[in-house]
Write a protein that holds these residues in place. Structure first.
Motif, PDB file in Angstrom:
ATOM      1  N   ALA A  95     -20.077 -64.976  -0.819  1.00 53.06           N
ATOM      2  CA  ALA A  95     -20.869 -66.022  -1.396  1.00 53.06           C
ATOM      3  C   ALA A  95     -21.909 -65.478  -2.089  1.00 53.06           C
ATOM      4  O   ALA A  95     -22.416 -64.079  -1.761  1.00 53.06           O
ATOM      5  N   ASP A  96     -22.419 -65.851  -3.305  1.00 55.45           N
ATOM      6  CA  ASP A  96     -23.652 -65.542  -3.826  1.00 55.45           C
ATOM      7  C   ASP A  96     -25.064 -65.611  -2.888  1.00 55.45           C
ATOM      8  O   ASP A  96     -24.851 -66.100  -1.907  1.00 55.45           O
TER       9      ASP A  96
ATOM     10  N   GLU B 285     -27.342 -67.643  -2.871  1.00 56.95           N
ATOM     11  CA  GLU B 285     -27.459 -69.147  -2.608  1.00 56.95           C
ATOM     12  C   GLU B 285     -26.376 -69.870  -1.790  1.00 56.95           C
ATOM     13  O   GLU B 285     -26.500 -71.226  -1.645  1.00 56.95           O
TER      14      GLU B 285
ATOM     15  N   ASN C 233     -23.292 -69.890  -2.515  1.00 55.46           N
ATOM     16  CA  ASN C 233     -21.982 -70.526  -3.297  1.00 55.46           C
ATOM     17  C   ASN C 233     -20.890 -69.327  -3.271  1.00 55.46           C
ATOM     18  O   ASN C 233     -21.390 -68.312  -4.006  1.00 55.46           O
ATOM     19  N   TYR C 234     -19.629 -69.950  -3.324  1.00 54.85           N
ATOM     20  CA  TYR C 234     -18.510 -68.801  -3.916  1.00 54.85           C
ATOM     21  C   TYR C 234     -18.245 -69.060  -5.261  1.00 54.85           C
ATOM     22  O   TYR C 234     -18.330 -70.424  -5.702  1.00 54.85           O
TER      23      TYR C 234
ATOM     24  N   VAL D  15     -23.693 -69.998   4.272  1.00 56.03           N
ATOM     25  CA  VAL D  15     -22.551 -70.836   3.684  1.00 56.03           C
ATOM     26  C   VAL D  15     -22.508 -72.191   4.870  1.00 56.03           C
ATOM     27  O   VAL D  15     -22.605 -71.871   5.977  1.00 56.03           O
TER      28      VAL D  15
ATOM     29  N   ALA E  89     -19.519 -70.465 -12.400  1.00 59.35           N
ATOM     30  CA  ALA E  89     -20.197 -69.306 -12.350  1.00 59.35           C
ATOM     31  C   ALA E  89     -20.128 -68.279 -13.376  1.00 59.35           C
ATOM     32  O   ALA E  89     -19.067 -68.194 -13.942  1.00 59.35           O
TER      33      ALA E  89
ATOM     34  N   HIS F 212     -16.258 -70.098  -8.410  1.00 52.75           N
ATOM     35  CA  HIS F 212     -15.228 -71.052  -8.492  1.00 52.75           C
ATOM     36  C   HIS F 212     -14.454 -70.886  -9.582  1.00 52.75           C
ATOM     37  O   HIS F 212     -14.993 -70.403 -10.827  1.00 52.75           O
TER      38      HIS F 212
END
Length: 187
Positions: free
Chosen positions: A62-63, A65, A67-68, A104, A75, A70
């Motif tokens: 993930a980043d 934040e 979030n993976y 996450v 992104a 998409h």
């Protein structure tokens, strides 16, 4: 006709052709990616502690934040890919440039500690080996629901350690067998 079963095929000895020669991705996070920049050096070692020079490492993360990336393009793919792939060198190592991931969601409404999903492939390995890299000293490790599934005496095999001589550099040793065998997950 003889229908005698034969052993499964292993990945190799031509694993690198088409996978790492042309499609190596060492830079998981570009310059525009928000977050703490880190360099992760993986070392793949056999049961005797000797380097495995012909393995392949894949990362998914993930980043900062949590979030993976998409595939819908939401992104900025030039800044953060969330994926990396490298072959190991003669000394069994390879190094990725990325950012430290965020937390996450986990099972049952929990939140997981920052981690990176790792796959190891290589000659003699019938199925990819799946593990995780956690960061030594991360306070959230104590409450991570997946790390809690691992017996406490084995958790150190999932921890990357910082290089005191080089800020931002971490090392993760993946032992394929033996007394210090890394915990691998059945996914």
């Amino acid at each position: 006709m003889d229908l005698t079963p034969i052993p499964s095929q292993t990945a190799g000895p031509y694993l690198h052709l088409g996978l790492t020669d042309k499609w190596s991705l060492s830079r998981v996070a570009g310059d525009g990616t928000k977050g703490q920049r880190v360099w992760l050096t993986f070392r793949v070692l056999d049961g005797e502690g000797m380097p495995v020079p012909d393995a392949m490492i894949e990362l998914w993360q993930a980043d900062s934040e949590g979030n993976y990336p998409h595939p819908d393009g939401s992104a900025d793919s030039t800044a953060f890919l969330g994926f990396g792939r490298l072959a190991t060198a003669e000394d069994g190592s390879c190094t990725f440039e990325t950012i430290r991931p965020g937390r996450v969601p986990g099972p049952g409404g929990t939140v997981q500690s920052p981690h990176i999903n790792v796959s190891i492939l290589g000659r003699g390995i019938l199925k990819r080996l799946s593990t995780r890299l956690y960061f030594t000293g991360e306070p959230a490790n104590a409450a991570d629901p997946v790390l809690a599934l691992v017996p406490e005496v084995r958790r150190a095999t999932l921890l990357a350690v910082p290089d005191p001589a080089r800020p931002g550099h971490w090392t993760f040793d993946a032992h394929l067998r033996g007394k210090r065998e890394t915990v691998f997950f059945d996914v």
